[in-house]
Design an enzyme around this catalytic site. Structure first.
Site, PDB file in Angstrom:
ATOM      1  CD  GLU A  53      -3.001  -0.717  -0.120  1.00 44.28           C
ATOM      2  OE1 GLU A  53      -3.035   0.420  -0.612  1.00 44.28           O
ATOM      3  OE2 GLU A  53      -3.647  -1.669  -0.582  1.00 44.28           O
ATOM      4  CE1 TYR A 136      -6.696   3.264  -0.433  1.00 41.29           C
ATOM      5  CE2 TYR A 136      -4.343   3.345   0.057  1.00 41.29           C
ATOM      6  CZ  TYR A 136      -5.414   2.771  -0.608  1.00 41.29           C
ATOM      7  OH  TYR A 136      -5.208   1.694  -1.414  1.00 41.29           O
ATOM      8  CG  ASP A 154      -7.973   4.568  -4.164  1.00 44.26           C
ATOM      9  OD1 ASP A 154      -9.172   4.556  -4.517  1.00 44.26           O
ATOM     10  OD2 ASP A 154      -7.132   3.780  -4.631  1.00 44.26           O
TER      11      ASP A 154
END
Ligand code: SF4
Length: 379
Positions: A53, A136, A154
């Site tokens: 991520e 996020y 996102d």
């Protein structure tokens, strides 16, 4: 069959409550069949999900893949990363850009070892307290690794939501973004669903945005949820979301000195970046910012900072772009009889490797371009 989320009627509702179970089933069914086969989709290990991520922020999947593999081979678990030297972490990151991500990863790994027994925390407040973890990333890691019911928003998800609900206006306006986050939460399958669903759901939404509901060419004919999409029904999918106002490009020149002693050694410094985050604590050549190539100013800087007084030979220039900055790299070769001693100077850390060997240090691609110009002139 998925357990439907309780209907929340209101302005943030994008899909009617009675349609929600079918909408969820369609999207998850499509994701199961159509998802791209990516390394991080073969694991629910929180460390690996977290690394993926962070790397994927602002970076394309294809660019991330080789870095992801190398990084995990070098630092296979949180404790290995926590024990690593900062230089080694930055070296593994060199070329991927946005180096604060690597430094934050390293700091967060140390905190996870010190405070959470080496395991990525499960509580969102604990995750958000780690360096470099925002809403996020916390939602993505916790939902994918642990199945915690957090919805991610996102850029891809925001675009999908904006089109599904025909949301007009700048999505990044805080109020609108909060409304999208509430809509994303309302779509999330119920907590009672099997543990993987929150992660699968978030990935399905992101995958839809990345592969079908793309910014310039939404493939509505192939979309599994087209029948609920208001933008598609109104024929305005291509017009949504409204384009963001981009910051004006900033043009600047970086005049850099490639010092060279008779043994082929050069001087690199590491310091809190003076240059608009360009080098972010990586090893760099001494440099100054200006509107155009500025050898005189650079010469004055070399004299005052390092006591070096020598002629500056211009090298070939190169272009470099970092987000909205358009940078002209203007390197100069400076032949010096002697370089300052290795160690700590008032200007930060100083190192004198051979010019041909600086690749072994964590350096940015701007530094690499400057070195290439010097090596080309010397060959
Ligand atoms: Fe996006 Fe088209 Fe699907 Fe709507 S129908 S979500 S615009 S791909």
């Amino acid at each position: 069959m998925l357990a439907p989320m309780r209907a929340v009627r209101g302005k943030n509702e994008i899909i009617a409550a009675e349609d929600l179970p079918e909408f969820q089933t369609k999207l998850l069914g499509w994701f199961a069949k159509a998802k791209r086969d990516l390394d991080w989709r073969h694991t629910r290990d929180a460390y690996r999900v977290w690394i993926s991520e962070i790397m994927l922020q602002q970076t394309r999947v294809a660019a991330v893949l080789p870095y992801y593999r190398r990084f995990l081979a070098r630092f296979p678990a949180t404790d290995a990363l926590a024990r690593a030297r900062p230089d080694a972490v930055l070296r593994s990151w060199a070329g991927l850009g946005y180096y604060s991500r690597a430094r934050n990863l390293h700091r967060a790994a140390k905190e996870i070892v010190a405070r959470h027994g080496g395991e990525f925390p499960r509580r969102i407040e604990d995750a958000l307290a780690l360096p470099g973890i925002g809403q996020y990333t916390a939602a993505a890691v916790l939902s994918i690794a642990y199945g915690e019911p957090h919805a991610v928003v996102d850029g891809n998800v925001a675009r999908v939501l904006a089109r599904l609900g025909a949301v007009r206006g700048d999505l990044r306006q805080p109020k609108r973004w909060r409304a999208l986050a509430a809509s994303a939460k309302a779509l999330l399958p119920a907590q009672a669903a099997p543990v993987a669903y929150a992660g699968d759901w978030n990935q399905a939404m992101m995958e839809l945005g990345a592969t079908l509901c793309t910014p310039r060419a939404p493939q509505c004919a192939a979309c599994p949820v087209a029948r609920w999409c208001r933008a598609h029904a109104l024929g305005i999918a291509l017009r949504l979301p409204a384009p963001r106002r981009k910051p004006k490009p900033v043009r600047l020149t970086l005049s850099a000195a490639v010092l060279l002693d008779p043994r082929g050694r050069t001087l690199l410094i590491q310091q809190k970046s003076r240059h608009s985050g360009l080098f972010s604590n990586l090893w760099q050549f001494p440099a100054i910012e200006s509107a155009r190539p500025a050898p005189e100013k650079l010469g004055r800087y070399l004299r005052s900072a390092f006591g070096i007084n020598a002629a500056l030979e211009p090298l070939r220039t190169a272009r470099h772009t970092v987000t909205f900055r358009r940078i002209l790299l203007a390197p100069f070769l400076v032949r010096a009889a002697k370089l300052p001693r290795i160690g700590l100077s008032t200007k930060g850390m100083v190192r004198t490797p051979r010019l041909s060997e600086i690749e072994r240090l964590p350096i940015s691609s701007a530094t690499r371009k400057i070195a290439a110009a010097a090596l080309a002139a010397l060959s």
